[in-house]
Design a protein around this motif. Structure first.
Motif, mmCIF file in Angstrom:
data_model
loop_
_atom_site.group_PDB
_atom_site.id
_atom_site.type_symbol
_atom_site.label_atom_id
_atom_site.label_comp_id
_atom_site.label_asym_id
_atom_site.label_seq_id
_atom_site.Cartn_x
_atom_site.Cartn_y
_atom_site.Cartn_z
ATOM 1 N N GLU A 178 0.801 -1.225 0.000
ATOM 2 C CA GLU A 178 0.000 0.000 0.000
ATOM 3 C C GLU A 178 0.832 1.273 0.000
ATOM 4 O O GLU A 178 0.345 2.327 -0.411
ATOM 5 C CB GLU A 178 -0.930 0.001 1.218
ATOM 6 C CG GLU A 178 -2.020 -1.045 1.166
ATOM 7 C CD GLU A 178 -3.008 -0.813 0.032
ATOM 8 O OE1 GLU A 178 -3.454 0.334 -0.144
ATOM 9 O OE2 GLU A 178 -3.311 -1.789 -0.691
ATOM 10 N N THR A 179 2.084 1.192 0.462
ATOM 11 C CA THR A 179 2.884 2.411 0.638
ATOM 12 C C THR A 179 4.165 2.462 -0.172
ATOM 13 O O THR A 179 4.779 3.523 -0.280
ATOM 14 C CB THR A 179 3.272 2.570 2.120
ATOM 15 O OG1 THR A 179 4.105 1.455 2.499
ATOM 16 C CG2 THR A 179 2.028 2.604 3.012
ATOM 17 N N PHE A 211 1.042 8.851 12.358
ATOM 18 C CA PHE A 211 0.026 9.872 12.613
ATOM 19 C C PHE A 211 -1.286 9.415 11.972
ATOM 20 O O PHE A 211 -1.615 9.796 10.848
ATOM 21 C CB PHE A 211 0.484 11.218 12.059
ATOM 22 C CG PHE A 211 1.814 11.674 12.605
ATOM 23 C CD1 PHE A 211 1.884 12.373 13.801
ATOM 24 C CD2 PHE A 211 2.992 11.374 11.928
ATOM 25 C CE1 PHE A 211 3.109 12.792 14.313
ATOM 26 C CE2 PHE A 211 4.218 11.780 12.440
ATOM 27 C CZ PHE A 211 4.280 12.488 13.634
ATOM 28 N N LEU A 212 -2.006 8.592 12.728
ATOM 29 C CA LEU A 212 -3.218 7.981 12.187
ATOM 30 C C LEU A 212 -4.306 9.007 11.917
ATOM 31 O O LEU A 212 -5.075 8.871 10.958
ATOM 32 C CB LEU A 212 -3.731 6.911 13.158
ATOM 33 C CG LEU A 212 -2.860 5.648 13.268
ATOM 34 C CD1 LEU A 212 -3.411 4.709 14.335
ATOM 35 C CD2 LEU A 212 -2.782 4.934 11.927
ATOM 36 N N ALA A 213 -4.399 10.046 12.740
ATOM 37 C CA ALA A 213 -5.441 11.063 12.556
ATOM 38 C C ALA A 213 -5.292 11.757 11.201
ATOM 39 O O ALA A 213 -6.293 12.093 10.541
ATOM 40 C CB ALA A 213 -5.393 12.078 13.690
ATOM 41 N N ILE A 236 -6.603 3.877 2.775
ATOM 42 C CA ILE A 236 -7.575 3.396 3.763
ATOM 43 C C ILE A 236 -7.189 2.009 4.249
ATOM 44 O O ILE A 236 -7.263 1.702 5.446
ATOM 45 C CB ILE A 236 -8.990 3.378 3.141
ATOM 46 C CG1 ILE A 236 -9.439 4.813 2.841
ATOM 47 C CG2 ILE A 236 -9.979 2.686 4.081
ATOM 48 C CD1 ILE A 236 -10.769 4.906 2.153
ATOM 49 N N ARG A 237 -6.738 1.156 3.315
ATOM 50 C CA ARG A 237 -6.341 -0.203 3.682
ATOM 51 C C ARG A 237 -5.147 -0.182 4.626
ATOM 52 O O ARG A 237 -5.114 -0.917 5.626
ATOM 53 C CB ARG A 237 -6.004 -0.999 2.429
ATOM 54 C CG ARG A 237 -5.770 -2.490 2.663
ATOM 55 C CD ARG A 237 -5.306 -3.160 1.388
ATOM 56 N NE ARG A 237 -5.175 -4.609 1.533
ATOM 57 C CZ ARG A 237 -4.539 -5.383 0.658
ATOM 58 N NH1 ARG A 237 -3.987 -4.834 -0.434
ATOM 59 N NH2 ARG A 237 -4.453 -6.690 0.862
ATOM 60 N N LEU A 249 -2.877 -0.624 10.322
ATOM 61 C CA LEU A 249 -2.145 -0.043 11.443
ATOM 62 C C LEU A 249 -3.028 0.112 12.683
ATOM 63 O O LEU A 249 -2.562 -0.078 13.812
ATOM 64 C CB LEU A 249 -1.567 1.313 11.040
ATOM 65 C CG LEU A 249 -0.338 1.267 10.113
ATOM 66 C CD1 LEU A 249 0.019 2.659 9.629
ATOM 67 C CD2 LEU A 249 0.849 0.636 10.824
ATOM 68 N N THR A 250 -4.292 0.451 12.491
ATOM 69 C CA THR A 250 -5.179 0.620 13.645
ATOM 70 C C THR A 250 -5.420 -0.695 14.378
ATOM 71 O O THR A 250 -5.704 -0.701 15.580
ATOM 72 C CB THR A 250 -6.537 1.200 13.209
ATOM 73 O OG1 THR A 250 -7.109 0.371 12.183
ATOM 74 C CG2 THR A 250 -6.364 2.622 12.688
#
Length: 340
Positions: A208-209, A225-227, A248-249, A254-255
């Motif tokens: 994804e990254t 920095f999830l927010a 989003i994936r 990570l969450t």
């Protein structure tokens, strides 16, 4: 002037050449005639301004230089782990026993040809680059004066750039094999899956990254920095930090991850990742698929969403368009759809 004296204990002849404008030069010989001849040659070279002190080059083997480089130089590099294996492997090669003063283009070419029978041209070139740097450090910093034999030989051609893409069904098979292995009632591991619980989320994040394996393994929770849906990388390959946006994936992966006491997002080792990934690829029957191919796949996928090449390079961290092109491999059928 040269001073020649015979040592009583060894019966050998020691030559010392002292000049105010030169450091002391010393050499030992078994015969007095050899000592006098050497002294005459060195004094002549000094007078003509062409003298090069070969003492250390005649004393140290290439293996000695490799070992010193490992302890003094390589240990400070980011890629020290992989370079350490390469240096140790080179120390076990017969060429490591050759004195530094005896290294030549001919010997280096013979080593190159022998190495090419075992590994690819790209791997051979990486070894040659390492040997060349070791010798240059020895020449410039350690006072070991020798010509660099690597500069005298032809380099083998580089391998063609990899363009291995991951099909949808292949990704499903791979992720299935990376599911955490379950245990039986007796506590033993059942067949299939991975015993490393960090592998599946790590591979998804790589897809994804487009982050490298080392970047993923060095990622700390304080830099997530999830927010705002991005992570900050400090220890990148090119030495510059960069912020990587999260899809989003990637955000959802990570969450769901537990926080480890070490503060690392993926508290596992590069060697463990390599072994677990290789085994999963074999079980999924994906053939010649490497972990670094995930970066190729991710770059190509992200490129379909980001048309601006500057935005794409900001995500992947590539410094030049040439390097970015090595990782971007669009499928012809996808390009055909865009053409209409």
């Amino acid at each position: 002037m040269a001073t020649i004296r015979q040592r009583k204990a060894t019966k050998k002849y020691e030559v010392q050449i002292r000049r105010d404008d030169w450091p002391k030069i010393t050499r030992t010989f078994s015969k007095a005639a050899d000592a006098r001849a050497w002294a005459a040659i060195i004094e002549s070279e000094i007078e003509r301004g062409v003298f090069i002190d070969r003492t250390e080059a005649e004393k140290n083997t290439l293996g000695d230089l490799l070992r010193r480089y490992l302890t003094e130089v390589s240990c400070h590099k980011k890629g020290r782990d992989s370079e350490r294996y390469r240096l140790i492997s080179l120390q076990q090669d017969p060429i490591a026993k050759i004195k530094a003063a005896g290294l030549s283009g001919k010997l280096m070419a013979e080593w190159r040809d022998r190495r090419l029978k075992e590994v690819s041209g790209s791997t051979t070139n990486r070894d040659l680059n390492l040997i060349s740097h070791v010798i240059n450090v020895a020449r410039k910093e350690w006072g070991i004066y020798i010509e660099n034999p690597v500069a005298m030989i032809r380099r083998p051609p580089e391998n063609r750039a990899r363009n291995r893409r991951l099909a949808v069904d292949e990704e499903k098979k791979l992720l299935a094999e990376l599911e955490e292995t379950t245990r039986s009632e007796r506590g033993t591991f059942n067949e299939g899956g991975s015993r490393n619980p960090w592998m599946r989320p790590l591979v998804i994040l790589a897809l994804e990254t487009a982050m490298r394996r080392g970047e993923l393994l060095s990622l700390q929770w304080k830099d997530v920095f999830l927010a705002d849906r991005f992570v900050r990388l400090h220890d990148t390959k090119n030495g510059e930090s960069r912020d990587v946006p999260l899809s989003i994936r990637a955000y959802e992966v990570l969450t769901r991850l537990p926080r480890h006491i070490s503060g690392r997002v993926f508290p596992t080792t590069a060697d463990a990742v390599k072994k677990a990934f290789t085994r999963a690829v074999a079980r999924a029957d994906l053939g010649n698929f490497h972990f670094h191919d995930l970066r190729h796949e991710a770059t190509s996928r992200i490129a379909e969403k980001l048309d601006n090449v500057l935005e794409l390079s900001a995500v992947t961290g590539h410094k030049t368009l040439t390097m970015l092109k090595r990782y971007y491999h669009p499928r012809a059928k996808d390009l055909a759809k865009k053409l209409g």
